[in-house]
Design an enzyme around this catalytic site. Structure first.
Site, PDB file in Angstrom:
ATOM      1  N   ASN A 228      38.662  94.402  24.811  1.00  0.00           N
ATOM      2  CA  ASN A 228      38.140  94.903  23.249  1.00  0.00           C
ATOM      3  C   ASN A 228      38.507  96.016  24.049  1.00  0.00           C
ATOM      4  OD1 ASN A 228      37.647  92.298  22.516  1.00  0.00           O
ATOM      5  ND2 ASN A 228      35.467  92.261  23.898  1.00  0.00           N
ATOM      6  N   GLU A 309      38.739  86.488  18.212  1.00  0.00           N
ATOM      7  CA  GLU A 309      37.843  87.507  18.390  1.00  0.00           C
ATOM      8  C   GLU A 309      37.187  88.248  17.868  1.00  0.00           C
ATOM      9  OE1 GLU A 309      35.600  85.208  22.196  1.00  0.00           O
ATOM     10  OE2 GLU A 309      36.430  86.833  22.157  1.00  0.00           O
ATOM     11  N   ASP A 388      37.440  78.455  28.172  1.00  0.00           N
ATOM     12  CA  ASP A 388      37.343  79.479  28.404  1.00  0.00           C
ATOM     13  C   ASP A 388      36.605  79.549  29.338  1.00  0.00           C
ATOM     14  OD1 ASP A 388      36.738  81.980  28.683  1.00  0.00           O
ATOM     15  OD2 ASP A 388      34.953  81.780  26.957  1.00  0.00           O
ATOM     16  N   GLU A 410      46.335  83.191  33.669  1.00  0.00           N
ATOM     17  CA  GLU A 410      44.271  84.498  33.987  1.00  0.00           C
ATOM     18  C   GLU A 410      43.298  83.983  34.864  1.00  0.00           C
ATOM     19  OE1 GLU A 410      43.751  86.550  30.487  1.00  0.00           O
ATOM     20  OE2 GLU A 410      41.621  86.172  30.477  1.00  0.00           O
ATOM     21  N   GLU A 416      31.102  84.758  34.563  1.00  0.00           N
ATOM     22  CA  GLU A 416      30.334  84.741  33.225  1.00  0.00           C
ATOM     23  C   GLU A 416      29.644  82.947  32.954  1.00  0.00           C
ATOM     24  OE1 GLU A 416      33.095  85.363  30.476  1.00  0.00           O
ATOM     25  OE2 GLU A 416      31.740  84.429  28.557  1.00  0.00           O
TER      26      GLU A 416
END
Ligand code: GCW
Length: 724
Positions: A228, A309, A388, A410, A416
């Site tokens: 991001n 996103e 995710d 990945e 998280e």
């Protein structure tokens, strides 16, 4: 006179306190992670003393120097005496040489060591028995040096070495989700280690320790900033800062990469658009690439999150991901750089037919049709699963589905969705499970590991990315056991066919002690810990039930967020009949994205592994499991097992108190207590909620949740960390 006396007294006091504090300074605060080089005992010490009598380094470059420094540091620590440098051969010497740097021909290497591989062998040279580390390039000497240190630290026999190793993947990267203001998105170990504000002038010594730790596990690239991204990362001042970091990391074989914001040509280039087919846009990126390479000649390339996103991307101009990636690839090509384009996209919006709506399908739907359209310096980076980074996800259907495109794996090292900073949930088994999954695209044995190694389709460009769990915490990763995830990630990136158990043992040997009475229980705690998290959070294929935004704690009841796929209720679909997301041909049809034999197996409950039932099927509450119990009872039992496993880890850890230094013992003990409390919370809140839908009694022996459902629903966490 009085001033002098005061001064003298102060000095004395300072000397005294520093002496008194010395042991505390040497306490195990975790900073050295697995590179502790603790003093060896018994035969291991004798062995090292006999086989590390001197060090002869024939190469003179920066990576050879780094290898030399590390061997001296490591053996000095382990033997309690220096490892002297020498030029003449002697028995027990460690000799490092690339063929070009050796004055005499080296014994022929038994295998092709490639660009980064190495061999470590006990050989006779000029009548002396030495440990010879050879490599085609200096970086291989550094990797070999770290391996020899690992062998010594884990108590291997150093008298008869005959090892060689080459990485199975070319790009072994960390992705930092670090922001320019010092925060870290999904970071649970403090702030960013990159001190952007004081770079390029001040290069924190921590950067070299970061490089050592990474080189020791073979990581050879790091993306410095969050996907991001901010366009500012590509401005001249920030390029200079990145160049300063590159200069520290270079001797350790680590290249820097940057996340590129798609709209940078507009934001900092003052162009009117960022259309990849606009020649002005392409020219802007080509000039930007030239500018970066002038400052960082070995710059790795760009990582891009586009049209996902809220991030801008080529689809804003009705172009494809391939159009976008190829335009950037052309800018990097003259310099040898690569574009790593992420497949994590979900912006397509709900399908017209709500039955077919499924976020899990979007990456495949967007990317599969583009196979064959990407330039040869583009890789597509695919998360391990289609949603995710959940505690468990079936392998992403893109693996095996894009034979003409090199796919990069990945993984998320930062946890998280697996307990964030405090839970002990060793990720080795998650990596192993995904990599060993069989895509069946070319028949049995077409594992995900083989796909990313390029073996199925003959790709030379191969790689793996791990979302870093590194921050300013003294112990880097927020807890001792989180370091194991960083370590394991590197080992799996070097060899995707590694064993999670072997890696855990190796890590524990170096991190604590080689005493099997300590290591065995630690490894056994670690090996079941991820499954325990699956059990107490999202058993039997459930996913994405975490609290909104921060993803901390349970919130399966949430169903009022703006987009359907933001809501946990969208993922579990619990109703009076049952629970789970029907992805079969009577549901979203997502199973059709897998190769036919896999799709066929997943089409029926009987041939779907129970651990993935609710991912692929909507299952009746009373459906019988293999154990004979109903789905509802089994679910409750999984929650119970998860909590019980954490309690067992507490008992094991407490039994190890005499063998673990106090600071690391205490923190782990405290974190296990937090984990136990939170596992109980996950279990109770989930059961309270699902029971309100299933309307079934709890199986005999399972306790009712501590609170009523409303109590759990009312909890809020506005300051939970990691949102970036
Ligand atoms: O896992 C999700 C995270 C976002 C992240 C995104 C991504 C960097 O919740 O914080 O953004 O994935 O992978 O792009």
């Amino acid at each position: 006179m009085l001033a002098r006396l005061c001064c003298w007294l102060l000095t004395l006091f300072a000397m005294f306190t520093s002496l008194a504090l010395a042991p505390a300074a040497r306490a195990e605060d975790g900073y050295q992670a697995w590179l502790r080089y603790a003093h060896l005992q018994g035969t291991a010490l004798q062995d090292a003393s006999a086989h590390a009598t001197a060090l002869i380094v024939m190469d003179k470059g920066p990576s050879a120097k780094a290898a030399q420094a590390e061997l001296q540091r490591g053996f000095a620590g382990m033997m309690g005496k220096p490892l002297p440098l020498a030029t003449a051969l002697r028995d027990g010497a460690i000799v490092l040489a690339t063929p070009g740097a050796s004055p005499r021909p080296l014994p022929a290497s038994p295998a092709d060591l490639g660009d980064e591989g190495y061999a470590i062998r006990t050989v006779t040279m000029a009548g002396k028995t030495v440990t010879l580390i050879t490599a085609n390039h200096e970086i291989g000497l550094l990797y070999g040096a770290f391996d020899l240190l690992r062998l010594a630290a884990t108590g291997a026999d150093l008298a008869h070495l005959d090892q060689r190793s080459t990485p199975k993947l070319k790009l072994r990267l960390l992705n930092h989700w670090d922001n320019l203001d010092g925060t870290v998105e999904r970071g649970y170990a403090g702030f960013s280690i990159w001190d952007w504000w004081h770079l390029p002038d001040w290069k924190d010594p921590r950067y070299s320790d970061y490089a050592r730790l990474n080189a020791s596990i073979g990581i050879n690239g790091t993306v410095l900033n969050n996907v991001n991204a901010k366009a500012d990362s590509l401005t001249a001042p920030y390029i200079a800062k990145a160049a300063a970091l590159a200069s520290v990391l270079r001797p350790y074989g680590i290249k820097v990469y940057l996340s590129a914001k798609w709209s940078a040509p507009i934001e900092i280039g003052h162009l009117k658009d960022a259309d990849p087919l606009d020649p002005q846009v392409a020219a802007w990126w080509a000039a930007k690439a030239n500018e970066i390479y002038a400052a960082i000649p070995d710059f790795g390339g760009f990582l891009v999150k586009a049209n996902s996103e809220g991030q801008p991307g080529p689809q804003d101009y009705h172009r494809t991901h391939a159009d976008g990636a190829n335009m950037l690839a052309a800018a990097l090509k003259p310099h040898g750089g690569v574009v790593i384009w992420r497949a994590f996209v979900y912006a397509a919006g709900a399908q017209k037919d709500p039955r077919l709506d499924d976020r899990a399908k979007q990456a495949y739907d967007d990317f599969k049709p583009l196979d064959g359209q990407f330039a040869d310096n583009v890789m597509v980076q695919v998360k391990n699963g289609a949603i995710d980074f959940q505690p468990r996800e079936p392998f992403h259907p893109l693996f095996g589905a894009m034979p003409k495109t090199p796919l990069m794996m990945e993984f998320q090292i930062t946890k998280e969705y697996l307990g964030q900073s405090t839970h002990l949930t060793y990720l080795g088994p998650l990596f192993e499970e995904t990599l060993r999954s069989d895509t069946m695209v070319n028949g049995p044995g077409s594992t995900v590991a083989k796909v990313i190694e390029g073996k199925l389709d003959n790709h030379k460009l191969t790689g793996m990315a791990g979302i870093a769990n590194i921050g300013t915490d003294r112990n880097w990763s927020g807890s001792t056991f989180n370091q194991a995830d960083w370590y394991a990630y590197g080992r799996f990136a070097w060899n995707p066919e590694s064993s999670a158990q072997t890696v855990a043992r190796e890590w524990a040997d170096q991190t604590f002690t080689t005493d099997p009475r300590v290591v065995a229980p630690i490894v056994s705690m670690m090996m079941g810990s991820r499954e325990a998290a699956v059990d107490y959070m999202t058993p039997l294929g459930l996913a994405h039930l975490m609290g909104t935004g921060h993803h901390y704690g349970p919130a399966p009841w949430v169903s009022d967020l703006g987009r359907p796929e933001w809501n946990p209720a969208y993922y579990h679909k619990a109703d009076a009949q049952g629970i789970g997301f029907d992805r079969t041909m009577s549901g979203s049809e997502a199973i059709a994205q897998y190769a036919p034999p896999v799709a066929k197996a997943l089409s029926s409950l009987a041939t779907t592994p129970e651990r993935e039932w609710l991912w692929f099927h909507h299952v009746g509450w009373d459906q019988k499991m293999a154990s004979g119990e109903t789905l509802w009872d089994a679910m409750v039992h999984h929650y119970d097992h998860g909590v019980a496993y954490v309690a067992a880890m507490q008992t094991t850890w407490n039994s190890l108190r005499p063998s673990i230094d106090q600071q690391r013992f205490d923190q782990t003990q405290t974190y296990l207590a937090i984990q136990h409390r939170e596992a109980q919370w996950w279990r109770d809140a989930s059961i309270a909620y699902f029971q309100s839908i299933s309307k079934r009694p709890l199986p005999a022996g399972s306790a009712a949740p501590e609170h009523r459902l409303d109590w759990y629903k009312a909890l809020t966490f506005p300051y939970a960390p990691g949102r970036g």
